[in-house]
Write an enzyme that holds these catalytic residues in place. Structure first.
Site, PDB file in Angstrom:
ATOM      1  N   ASP A   1      27.138  41.844  55.092  1.00 40.31           N
ATOM      2  CA  ASP A   1      27.261  43.248  54.711  1.00 40.31           C
ATOM      3  C   ASP A   1      26.783  43.375  53.260  1.00 40.31           C
ATOM      4  O   ASP A   1      26.696  42.383  52.528  1.00 40.31           O
ATOM      5  CB  ASP A   1      28.726  43.677  54.858  1.00 40.31           C
ATOM      6  CG  ASP A   1      28.999  45.063  54.317  1.00 40.31           C
ATOM      7  OD1 ASP A   1      28.273  45.992  54.715  1.00 40.31           O
ATOM      8  OD2 ASP A   1      29.900  45.203  53.477  1.00 40.31           O
TER       9      ASP A   1
ATOM     10  N   ASP B   1      27.398  46.624  50.710  1.00 37.56           N
ATOM     11  CA  ASP B   1      28.340  47.278  49.799  1.00 37.56           C
ATOM     12  C   ASP B   1      29.733  46.675  49.929  1.00 37.56           C
ATOM     13  O   ASP B   1      30.298  46.621  51.020  1.00 37.56           O
ATOM     14  CB  ASP B   1      28.416  48.778  50.104  1.00 37.56           C
ATOM     15  CG  ASP B   1      27.067  49.465  50.018  1.00 37.56           C
ATOM     16  OD1 ASP B   1      26.536  49.565  48.905  1.00 37.56           O
ATOM     17  OD2 ASP B   1      26.546  49.878  51.066  1.00 37.56           O
TER      18      ASP B   1
ATOM     19  N   ASP C   1      33.466  42.962  54.092  1.00 39.14           N
ATOM     20  CA  ASP C   1      34.663  43.267  53.309  1.00 39.14           C
ATOM     21  C   ASP C   1      35.602  44.206  54.030  1.00 39.14           C
ATOM     22  O   ASP C   1      36.617  44.621  53.460  1.00 39.14           O
ATOM     23  CB  ASP C   1      34.260  43.903  51.966  1.00 39.14           C
ATOM     24  CG  ASP C   1      33.650  45.289  52.162  1.00 39.14           C
ATOM     25  OD1 ASP C   1      32.751  45.427  53.019  1.00 39.14           O
ATOM     26  OD2 ASP C   1      34.083  46.237  51.473  1.00 39.14           O
TER      27      ASP C   1
END
Length: 225
Positions: free
Chosen positions: A8, A10, A175
């Site tokens: 991922d 961001d 995240d």
């Protein structure tokens, strides 16, 4: 043995919350709505920019600006946001500690790397370019690259096929619960970092297969296998 890791963007490799929040707040101002704290915007990061703006407008409605919100056209809102995000993308993109070192070690060891984000591809590619991460990824999948986006498994399946790797030889790192869900749907290992956004909730609650303090720690784990 892990041969492919998808990452991922961001909240996992790069902290982009402030520049996303600034674009969103400039949009709210143009719409005659109050700016929101960066923390409020950060909690909405992960599903893509359209969902982010929908969330902020829902907050405005709850705050008593319902009549103004109801009068808005969503496509006009998104056009406004995209103009502002074009101006702010990459202006305050900060690599998380251990990101560059970890990616370099993994690449040098022959591990294939891909980036899978729900951010629109044109914005994702700019963030990767300004942070120096672009050379690490032969495949970059944005939220508008395919007919589906995370948490649909298609995004990971596309990367597996592009790299000639089976699911048992791959992991996805993120995240948020979106990333853990995506990995599980695609049948790859679900790895997470604890410092990202995840709607303000602890990532531990999603019970990832592995929780690593940094991407450099992921390199430690993979290269020790």
């Amino acid at each position: 043995m892990i041969r492919l890791i998808t990452f991922d963007l961001d909240g996992t490799m790069v902290d982009t919350a402030s520049e996303i929040a600034e674009a969103a707040n400039r949009t709210l101002q143009d719409l005659g709505l109050p700016r929101r704290p960066v923390a409020d915007v950060t909690c909405l990061i992960g599903h893509g920019t359209r969902e982010l703006m929908r969330g902020l407008l829902a907050q405005a409605r709850l705050a008593g600006q319902g009549a103004q919100v109801d009068a808005l056209d969503e496509e006009a809102v998104m056009q406004c946001f995209e103009g502002h995000y074009h101006d702010t993308t990459g202006t305050d993109s900060q690599l998380y500690p251990g990101c560059l070192q970890g990616l370099s070690r993994l690449r040098d060891a022959g591990i294939q790397l891909a980036c899978v984000t729900n951010k629109e591809i044109r914005f994702a590619e700019r963030v990767l370019a300004v942070t120096g991460l672009a050379p690490y990824f032969r495949v970059v999948i944005g939220g508008d690259s395919l007919v589906q986006k995370k948490p649909h498994p298609l995004v990971i399946e596309h990367c597996l096929a592009a790299h000639g790797v089976v699911s048992s030889q791959a992991a996805h790192v993120g995240d948020s619960s979106i990333d853990v869900d995506t990995a599980r749907r695609a049948g790859v290992a679900a790895w997470a970092v604890p410092y990202g956004y995840n709607g303000g909730q602890p990532i531990e609650a999603t019970r990832p297969d592995g929780l690593f303090a940094s991407i450099d720690h992921i390199a430690d784990h993979v290269l020790a296998a």
